[in-house]
Design a protein around this motif. Structure first.
Motif, PDB file in Angstrom:
ATOM      1  N   ILE A  61      13.147   4.632 -28.735  1.00 37.72           N
ATOM      2  CA  ILE A  61      14.367   4.024 -28.208  1.00 37.72           C
ATOM      3  C   ILE A  61      14.503   2.549 -28.567  1.00 37.72           C
ATOM      4  N   PHE A  64       9.339  -2.302 -31.944  1.00 36.28           N
ATOM      5  CA  PHE A  64       8.005  -2.615 -31.435  1.00 36.28           C
ATOM      6  C   PHE A  64       7.266  -3.462 -32.469  1.00 36.28           C
ATOM      7  N   PRO A  65       6.529  -4.484 -32.031  1.00 35.13           N
ATOM      8  CA  PRO A  65       5.727  -5.244 -32.996  1.00 35.13           C
ATOM      9  C   PRO A  65       4.536  -4.407 -33.474  1.00 35.13           C
ATOM     10  N   GLN A 181       5.030  -3.657 -13.307  1.00 32.95           N
ATOM     11  CA  GLN A 181       5.828  -3.345 -12.131  1.00 32.95           C
ATOM     12  C   GLN A 181       5.118  -3.737 -10.825  1.00 32.95           C
ATOM     13  N   PHE A 185       0.847 -10.328 -15.065  1.00 31.60           N
ATOM     14  CA  PHE A 185      -0.178 -10.137 -16.099  1.00 31.60           C
ATOM     15  C   PHE A 185      -1.368 -11.059 -15.863  1.00 31.60           C
ATOM     16  N   ASP A 219      11.326  -8.756 -15.766  1.00 31.70           N
ATOM     17  CA  ASP A 219      11.547  -7.573 -14.918  1.00 31.70           C
ATOM     18  C   ASP A 219      10.204  -6.993 -14.549  1.00 31.70           C
ATOM     19  N   SER A 220       9.717  -7.482 -13.442  1.00 30.65           N
ATOM     20  CA  SER A 220       8.339  -7.202 -13.091  1.00 30.65           C
ATOM     21  C   SER A 220       8.092  -7.577 -11.642  1.00 30.65           C
ATOM     22  N   MET A 241      12.060  -7.009  -9.474  1.00 28.71           N
ATOM     23  CA  MET A 241      12.019  -5.580  -9.136  1.00 28.71           C
ATOM     24  C   MET A 241      11.812  -5.423  -7.639  1.00 28.71           C
ATOM     25  N   GLN A 300      17.070  -4.582 -15.906  1.00 33.01           N
ATOM     26  CA  GLN A 300      17.104  -4.752 -17.367  1.00 33.01           C
ATOM     27  C   GLN A 300      17.534  -6.175 -17.795  1.00 33.01           C
TER      28      GLN A 300
ATOM     29  N   VAL B  58      -4.953  -8.176 -15.219  1.00 35.88           N
ATOM     30  CA  VAL B  58      -5.264  -7.432 -16.448  1.00 35.88           C
ATOM     31  C   VAL B  58      -6.334  -8.123 -17.316  1.00 35.88           C
ATOM     32  N   ASP B  98       7.401   7.073 -26.910  1.00 35.54           N
ATOM     33  CA  ASP B  98       7.002   5.849 -26.210  1.00 35.54           C
ATOM     34  C   ASP B  98       5.842   5.175 -26.952  1.00 35.54           C
ATOM     35  N   LEU B  99       5.959   3.858 -27.126  1.00 39.09           N
ATOM     36  CA  LEU B  99       4.933   3.119 -27.864  1.00 39.09           C
ATOM     37  C   LEU B  99       4.130   2.165 -26.977  1.00 39.09           C
ATOM     38  N   ILE B 102      -0.512  -0.702 -23.243  1.00 42.44           N
ATOM     39  CA  ILE B 102      -1.447  -1.554 -22.492  1.00 42.44           C
ATOM     40  C   ILE B 102      -2.011  -0.802 -21.290  1.00 42.44           C
ATOM     41  N   LEU B 106      -5.928   0.457 -20.638  1.00 39.58           N
ATOM     42  CA  LEU B 106      -6.721   0.098 -19.452  1.00 39.58           C
ATOM     43  C   LEU B 106      -7.290   1.350 -18.789  1.00 39.58           C
ATOM     44  N   VAL B 107      -6.466   2.386 -18.722  1.00 40.37           N
ATOM     45  CA  VAL B 107      -6.942   3.619 -18.105  1.00 40.37           C
ATOM     46  C   VAL B 107      -8.074   4.221 -18.956  1.00 40.37           C
ATOM     47  N   THR B 150      11.788   5.478 -18.731  1.00 43.87           N
ATOM     48  CA  THR B 150      12.530   6.530 -18.037  1.00 43.87           C
ATOM     49  C   THR B 150      13.140   7.494 -19.052  1.00 43.87           C
TER      50      THR B 150
HETATM   51  C1  B12 Z   1       4.899  -5.456 -22.087  1.00 40.12           C
HETATM   52  C2  B12 Z   1       6.148  -4.603 -22.305  1.00 40.12           C
HETATM   53  C3  B12 Z   1       6.512  -4.328 -23.625  1.00 40.12           C
HETATM   54  C4  B12 Z   1       5.675  -4.751 -24.814  1.00 40.12           C
HETATM   55  C5  B12 Z   1       4.630  -3.649 -25.025  1.00 40.12           C
HETATM   56  C6  B12 Z   1       3.326  -4.078 -25.673  1.00 40.12           C
HETATM   57  C7  B12 Z   1       2.375  -2.905 -25.727  1.00 40.12           C
HETATM   58  N1  B12 Z   1       1.490  -2.960 -26.671  1.00 40.12           N
HETATM   59  O1  B12 Z   1       2.408  -1.970 -24.962  1.00 40.12           O
HETATM   60  C8  B12 Z   1       6.788  -4.795 -25.916  1.00 40.12           C
HETATM   61  C9  B12 Z   1       7.419  -6.165 -25.890  1.00 40.12           C
HETATM   62  C10 B12 Z   1       6.320  -4.504 -27.329  1.00 40.12           C
HETATM   63  C11 B12 Z   1       7.775  -3.771 -25.375  1.00 40.12           C
HETATM   64  C12 B12 Z   1       8.676  -3.058 -26.159  1.00 40.12           C
HETATM   65  C13 B12 Z   1       9.673  -2.248 -25.646  1.00 40.12           C
HETATM   66  N2  B12 Z   1       9.988  -2.103 -24.325  1.00 40.12           N
HETATM   67 CO1  B12 Z   1       8.856  -2.685 -22.874  1.00 40.12          CO
HETATM   68  N3  B12 Z   1       8.022  -3.409 -21.361  1.00 40.12           N
HETATM   69  C14 B12 Z   1       6.936  -4.128 -21.203  1.00 40.12           C
HETATM   70  C15 B12 Z   1       6.759  -4.471 -19.704  1.00 40.12           C
HETATM   71  C16 B12 Z   1       7.214  -5.905 -19.489  1.00 40.12           C
HETATM   72  C17 B12 Z   1       5.363  -4.318 -19.149  1.00 40.12           C
HETATM   73  C18 B12 Z   1       4.661  -3.003 -19.457  1.00 40.12           C
HETATM   74  C19 B12 Z   1       3.171  -3.196 -19.376  1.00 40.12           C
HETATM   75  O2  B12 Z   1       2.501  -3.368 -20.382  1.00 40.12           O
HETATM   76  N4  B12 Z   1       2.619  -3.284 -18.182  1.00 40.12           N
HETATM   77  C20 B12 Z   1       1.197  -3.596 -17.949  1.00 40.12           C
HETATM   78  C21 B12 Z   1       0.390  -2.358 -17.682  1.00 40.12           C
HETATM   79  C22 B12 Z   1      -1.027  -2.754 -17.286  1.00 40.12           C
HETATM   80  O3  B12 Z   1       0.977  -1.663 -16.621  1.00 40.12           O
HETATM   81  P1  B12 Z   1       1.517  -0.163 -16.802  1.00 40.12           P
HETATM   82  O4  B12 Z   1       1.877   0.083 -18.189  1.00 40.12           O
HETATM   83  O5  B12 Z   1       2.489   0.098 -15.714  1.00 40.12           O
HETATM   84  O6  B12 Z   1       0.201   0.731 -16.539  1.00 40.12           O
HETATM   85  C23 B12 Z   1      -0.480   0.763 -15.319  1.00 40.12           C
HETATM   86  C24 B12 Z   1      -0.058   1.938 -14.424  1.00 40.12           C
HETATM   87  O7  B12 Z   1       1.275   2.355 -14.648  1.00 40.12           O
HETATM   88  C25 B12 Z   1      -1.092   2.977 -14.661  1.00 40.12           C
HETATM   89  N5  B12 Z   1      -0.934   3.941 -15.750  1.00 40.12           N
HETATM   90  C26 B12 Z   1      -0.327   3.815 -16.945  1.00 40.12           C
HETATM   91  N6  B12 Z   1      -0.477   4.927 -17.666  1.00 40.12           N
HETATM   92  C27 B12 Z   1      -1.229   5.774 -16.950  1.00 40.12           C
HETATM   93  C28 B12 Z   1      -1.688   7.063 -17.212  1.00 40.12           C
HETATM   94  C29 B12 Z   1      -2.474   7.725 -16.275  1.00 40.12           C
HETATM   95  C30 B12 Z   1      -2.980   9.094 -16.584  1.00 40.12           C
HETATM   96  C31 B12 Z   1      -2.758   7.098 -15.035  1.00 40.12           C
HETATM   97  C32 B12 Z   1      -3.567   7.803 -14.031  1.00 40.12           C
HETATM   98  C33 B12 Z   1      -2.288   5.818 -14.753  1.00 40.12           C
HETATM   99  C34 B12 Z   1      -1.519   5.165 -15.713  1.00 40.12           C
HETATM  100  O8  B12 Z   1      -2.254   2.231 -14.910  1.00 40.12           O
HETATM  101  C35 B12 Z   1      -1.932   1.054 -15.670  1.00 40.12           C
HETATM  102  C36 B12 Z   1      -2.876  -0.053 -15.350  1.00 40.12           C
HETATM  103  O9  B12 Z   1      -2.908  -0.372 -13.990  1.00 40.12           O
HETATM  104  C37 B12 Z   1       7.726  -3.412 -19.031  1.00 40.12           C
HETATM  105  C38 B12 Z   1       8.366  -3.862 -17.720  1.00 40.12           C
HETATM  106  C39 B12 Z   1       7.548  -3.470 -16.511  1.00 40.12           C
HETATM  107  N7  B12 Z   1       7.722  -4.259 -15.514  1.00 40.12           N
HETATM  108  O10 B12 Z   1       6.812  -2.503 -16.522  1.00 40.12           O
HETATM  109  C40 B12 Z   1       8.773  -3.195 -20.135  1.00 40.12           C
HETATM  110  C41 B12 Z   1       9.543  -1.870 -20.208  1.00 40.12           C
HETATM  111  C42 B12 Z   1       8.614  -0.708 -19.935  1.00 40.12           C
HETATM  112  N8  B12 Z   1       9.994  -1.839 -21.607  1.00 40.12           N
HETATM  113  C43 B12 Z   1      11.192  -1.376 -21.758  1.00 40.12           C
HETATM  114  C44 B12 Z   1      11.882  -1.245 -23.005  1.00 40.12           C
HETATM  115  C45 B12 Z   1      13.321  -0.781 -22.938  1.00 40.12           C
HETATM  116  C46 B12 Z   1      11.238  -1.564 -24.221  1.00 40.12           C
HETATM  117  C47 B12 Z   1      11.860  -1.458 -25.632  1.00 40.12           C
HETATM  118  C48 B12 Z   1      12.720  -0.250 -25.892  1.00 40.12           C
HETATM  119  C49 B12 Z   1      12.607  -2.761 -25.901  1.00 40.12           C
HETATM  120  C50 B12 Z   1      13.490  -2.758 -27.141  1.00 40.12           C
HETATM  121  N9  B12 Z   1      14.770  -2.662 -26.910  1.00 40.12           N
HETATM  122  O11 B12 Z   1      13.010  -2.864 -28.229  1.00 40.12           O
HETATM  123  C51 B12 Z   1      10.589  -1.442 -26.498  1.00 40.12           C
HETATM  124  C52 B12 Z   1       9.989  -0.021 -26.530  1.00 40.12           C
HETATM  125  C53 B12 Z   1       9.911   0.695 -27.818  1.00 40.12           C
HETATM  126  C54 B12 Z   1       9.306   2.073 -27.598  1.00 40.12           C
HETATM  127  N10 B12 Z   1       9.810   3.035 -28.296  1.00 40.12           N
HETATM  128  O12 B12 Z   1       8.426   2.311 -26.800  1.00 40.12           O
HETATM  129  C55 B12 Z   1      11.808  -0.986 -20.427  1.00 40.12           C
HETATM  130  C56 B12 Z   1      11.916   0.490 -20.187  1.00 40.12           C
HETATM  131  C57 B12 Z   1      13.247   0.844 -19.553  1.00 40.12           C
HETATM  132  C58 B12 Z   1      13.304   2.277 -19.243  1.00 40.12           C
HETATM  133  N11 B12 Z   1      14.447   2.878 -19.490  1.00 40.12           N
HETATM  134  O13 B12 Z   1      12.364   2.862 -18.766  1.00 40.12           O
HETATM  135  C59 B12 Z   1      10.916  -1.774 -19.413  1.00 40.12           C
HETATM  136  C60 B12 Z   1      10.761  -1.131 -18.040  1.00 40.12           C
HETATM  137  C61 B12 Z   1      11.571  -3.162 -19.307  1.00 40.12           C
HETATM  138  C62 B12 Z   1      13.044  -3.092 -18.902  1.00 40.12           C
HETATM  139  N12 B12 Z   1      13.399  -2.896 -17.671  1.00 40.12           N
HETATM  140  O14 B12 Z   1      13.874  -3.265 -19.742  1.00 40.12           O
HETATM  141  N13 B12 Z   1       7.662  -3.670 -24.023  1.00 40.12           N
END
Ligand code: B12
Lengths: 327, 209
Positions: A61, A64-65, A181, A185, A219-220, A241, A300, B58, B98-99, B102, B106-107, B150
């Protein structure tokens, strides 16, 4: 009826707004301004002026870097000078023409001419070296990280000068995502040490040069960072959020900063969304957060949604809540 | 402080440059490799709990995991062939479309430090790939799927259901920001955890360890 601009000011100053500020309505984003690309077209790949490769693969969607060993710009933080070279900011005059025309066409009594800057300083560090290297470097190589951030800040200030000279914006919309969420960080201490000083300079500079309102997108979760947001000059935190306790934040910090968001993309912006679901969440946010220091909005980082119609449905729901709660 | 205690502290505080030497010293002092490993696993448990409770963030978690892996490198040759501590293999990936990685990374770290052998399929993983990997690898006891968008919630559902259809006894755990316990139940996953800290204990419960 107040203009959008007056209504915004009444809302963030704790005065007498006559309706809810409806999402991004008060900001006229000047997206035509020249800048380094951090997005690309579907199915394509680009390398921007920093050397960062951005790819949008089919079936995804968004872009991505790319951070595999061949594409990562910054391979060793201790040698950042060898790898990082800021692009030039003095874009030729003709690249500004469209943006200037847009800015000139805005009725500034009604809306804010808004410069749009993304990515932010923290984001730039992880675009350059990948999120994990970036986050670990704050702890493992703090000196080099300080130097790098100073360098990136200097770049932003140079770019800010161009923006100010060409657009004379009266608001700034600036992205930098500082958390997931459920957590920030970085720890507040790390944030205070590295990120706060950079933004004091950047936002301070915009404010010294005619920018009246700073809207910062993250958005966090970020409740633990709000004191620093205030210190660096943010007027409105967009993207807040509902994993933050927004009513409590308003009680504690209202008057120093306002909160824009509260309607969680995850809960309304998904494949099976309906206007009723949107209404339910908008109503809850408006009722809980109230009329002062709060702007109902999807989390967003722009006037858009992932699923067509959700943004507009939220705007309609907010208008309905205005009719209900304002006399 | 005993050598093992020292290793624990170094892992908890993420001192990756010092852990290898401390592990070697512990071995030289006569500590058993298994005990040292268990101590490091316990440290990562502490780190995970602190992350869940918001006490650490993190980066602290990343450097702790890095420290542990440096320690494990020293233990590996000593423990080679001795699979006694493994909880089994876990296949993990970010779902198709989904790409974001992070949270997934961690997981992976937390499950690995809890004693799972991890096979990380990376990002944008099609549903069938989880099934293939579960069949290709030995002793697979768990499939873990991460999804942050989503827009790709349907892909998460598809991943879970594809795995369940092909391997009815396989356990599946899901997570990611938009995922909730209700959603996990709805799509037929065996479990969900809200963060990396709690993912390890949840995974153990699911596989009955
Ligand atoms: C950092 C980030 C990025 C970075 C990602 C770097 C990377 N290498 O991953 C970058 C800048 C590259 C990026 C790109 C994009 N992103 Co982004 N991103 C984020 C952000 C700010 C944080 C996500 C994150 O890394 N969190 C930190 C980790 C530690 O937390 P976590 O992922 O939630 O994981 C924890 C738990 O959920 C759980 N968990 C996770 N997985 C699993 C699995 C299991 C089995 C278990 C038990 C637990 C578990 O444990 C983890 C650690 O505690 C979120 C916003 C948000 N507040 O979440 C948006 C967000 C997810 N991104 C979003 C979007 C739209 C994009 C892009 C499409 C942007 C664009 N237009 O280009 C692209 C995505 C391209 C693609 N196809 O995937 C949207 C998604 C909207 C939606 N409809 O859902 C968000 C919500 C921001 C927003 N509101 O606009 N993104």
């Amino acid at each position: 009826m107040l203009t959008k601009r007056q209504n915004l000011l009444e809302t963030i100053k704790g005065g007498e707004p006559d309706r809810f500020v409806n999402q991004y309505e008060f900001l006229e984003l000047i997206r035509e301004a020249p800048k380094e690309p951090f997005m690309t077209q579907k199915g394509s790949e680009i390398k921007n002026g920093w050397g960062i490769t951005i790819r949008w693969p089919e079936g995804q969607i968004g872009s991505f870097p790319v951070h595999d060993d061949n594409h990562k710009v910054l391979k060793d933080i201790t040698e950042w000078r060898k790898y990082v070279r800021a692009p030039a900011v003095n874009y030729p005059a003709e690249r500004w023409t469209e943006a200037i025309a847009h800015a000139n066409a805005v009725d500034r009594d009604e809306k804010y001419v808004t410069a749009f800057v993304t990515p932010g300083i923290f984001e730039l560090t992880h675009y350059l070296m990948g999120m994990e290297d970036a986050l670990m470097s704050y702890y493992e190589e703090p000196e080099a990280m300080h130097e790098l951030i100073d360098y990136l800040t200097e770049y932003e200030l140079q770019y800010a000068k161009q923006i100010i000279e060409n657009l004379h914006p009266d608001a700034l919309f600036h992205h930098d995502d500082w958390g997931s969420q459920i957590s920030s960080f970085m720890s507040p201490e790390t944030f205070e040490e590295f990120i706060l000083p950079a933004y004091k300079k950047i936002y301070g500079f915009y404010k010294e040069n005619g920018v009246e309102i700073i809207v910062h997108h993250s958005d966090s979760y970020g409740a633990n960072l709000v004191p620093y947001m205030i210190d660096m000059g943010i007027d409105i935190w967009q993207g807040v959020m509902n994993t933050n306790n927004i009513p409590e934040l308003i009680k504690e910090y209202g008057g120093k900063i306002s909160f824009m968001g509260g309607i969680h993309s995850g809960e309304v912006d998904f494949p099976e969304w309906t206007p009723e679901i949107v209404m339910e969440h908008v109503e809850k946010a408006c009722n809980e957060c109230g009329k002062s220091y709060f702007i109902p909005n999807l989390s967003q980082g722009g006037p858009i949604s992932s699923f067509p119609g959700v943004y507009e449905a939220a705007s309609e729901a907010i208008d309905m809540m205005s009719k209900k709660l304002f006399k | 402080m005993s050598k093992i205690e020292e290793v624990k502290v170094l892992v908890e505080t993420g001192k990756s440059k010092k852990v290898a030497a401390a592990v070697q010293e512990a071995l030289d002092a006569g500590d058993k490799a298994q005990d040292i490993l268990d101590a490091m696993i316990a440290s990562m448990g502490v780190v995970g709990d602190k992350f869940s409770s918001g006490e650490i963030f993190v980066p602290e978690m990343l450097i702790a995991a890095k420290a542990m892996s440096k320690g494990v490198e020293v233990l590996k040759p000593v423990m080679a062939g001795d699979g006694s501590s493994s909880l089994g293999t876990c296949i993990m990936g970010t779902i198709a479309g989904d790409l974001h990685d992070i949270g997934k990374n961690l997981v992976v770290m937390m499950l690995e430090s809890a004693g799972f052998d991890m096979v990380d399929l990376g990002v944008d993983v099609p549903a069938e790939r989880f099934v293939e990997a579960a069949k290709e690898n030995n002793n697979v006891v768990l499939v873990a799927c991460s999804g942050l968008l989503t827009t790709t919630m349907p892909a998460l559902k598809e991943a879970v259901q594809t795995v369940k259809a092909a391997l009815p006894d396989m356990k599946v755990i899901v997570g990611g920001a938009p995922v909730t316990q209700e959603y996990a139940d709805e799509i037929g996953a065996d479990g969900y955890a809200p963060d990396a800290g709690s993912s390890a204990s949840k995974a153990k419960v699911i596989i009955g360890a």
